[in-house]
Design a protein around this motif. Structure first.
Motif: not given
Length: 260
Positions: A81-82, A150-157, A102-106, A110-111
């Protein structure tokens, strides 16, 4: 990231989440598209602690599987959950079971798509550690409805252990979880102590404490740096494959082979 590595075993590495996975957010589907049956729509309300819950269900037409293939969720996918990702200090992140798909992402969920799937279990347990929970808390925005981008998550160590040690850590955590569950069933009146035990186990796991004896017995284990090089190679391969498919479908212009 030298500071991040200071308390880790020498064979470990510290990287950013974006080095090992990509983060995808869902689509803002319109209510007029909802149907009484079809493919399930996975929304924030469906993301609980470690699992998906379906007390609230919405559906989209089956044809949306073809229309939005990149948003179709599969068994063992990990979603988070974001919006309001933390509740009472626990992260709303789930591993999807066969019955969830199966399900679809709303939107605002975040996936996590891993460049190498073998690290997904290790990642899932790391996200529940005190270290990661604090990172999420430190990066929340908003007050009434705190959220993380979602732009923050990739930068977390994240600390990366060698792959064999990752498997050992996961096995240790799951064994201790099973033991704590048995204790919980016997001592339902002391949940606070059990929560403290769980947090101490996770903190020790991602300092390398749980596998210290194993490292001493396996000094020649392949270091995490080798695993990271494999991840980078796979990341480049998937990027090239996606670029080729986009060109094939005429979604981007072809600038020639030198463009890659």
């Amino acid at each position: 990231m030298v500071d991040e590595l200071r308390n880790f075993p020498k064979s470990w590495e510290s990287v950013k989440l974006g080095d090992i996975l990509s983060v995808i957010s869902g689509e803002a589907f319109k209510k007029k598209d909802y149907t009484s049956s079809g493919i399930k729509l996975l929304q924030i309300a469906n993301v609980s602690f470690g699992k998906a819950i379906w007390e609230q269900q919405n559906f989209l037409p089956e044809k949306f599987i073809i229309k939005y293939p990149e948003l179709v969720l599969k068994t063992n996918d990990i979603v988070m959950a974001l919006n309001r990702p933390l509740l009472d200090g626990v992260l709303k992140i789930a591993v999807l079971k066969e019955e969830d798909t199966p399900a679809i992402l709303y939107q605002r969920v975040a996936l996590f798509k891993f460049f190498i799937n073998e690290i997904s279990n290790y990642f899932f347990y790391y996200t529940q550690s005190p270290k990661f929970i604090q990172l999420i808390r430190d990066n929340l925005q908003g007050t009434d409805q705190p959220y993380i981008n979602t732009s923050t998550l990739p930068n977390l160590p994240i600390p990366i252990a060698p792959l064999n040690e990752q498997r050992r850590i996961v096995a240790k955590i799951e064994a201790l979880k099973a033991r704590s569950q048995r204790v919980k069933e016997e001592l339902e009146d002391i949940p606070e102590l059990l929560d403290q035990f769980r947090q101490s186990v996770l903190a020790a796991a991602f300092r390398g404490d749980l596998t210290a004896d194993w490292r001493e017995q396996n000094p020649d284990v392949e270091p995490a740096s080798v695993l990271l090089e494999r991840i980078r190679t796979e990341r480049r391969r998937k990027w090239s494959e996606e670029l080729y498919n986009k060109r094939k479908n005429n979604k981007i212009p072809n600038f020639g082979t030198n463009f890659i």
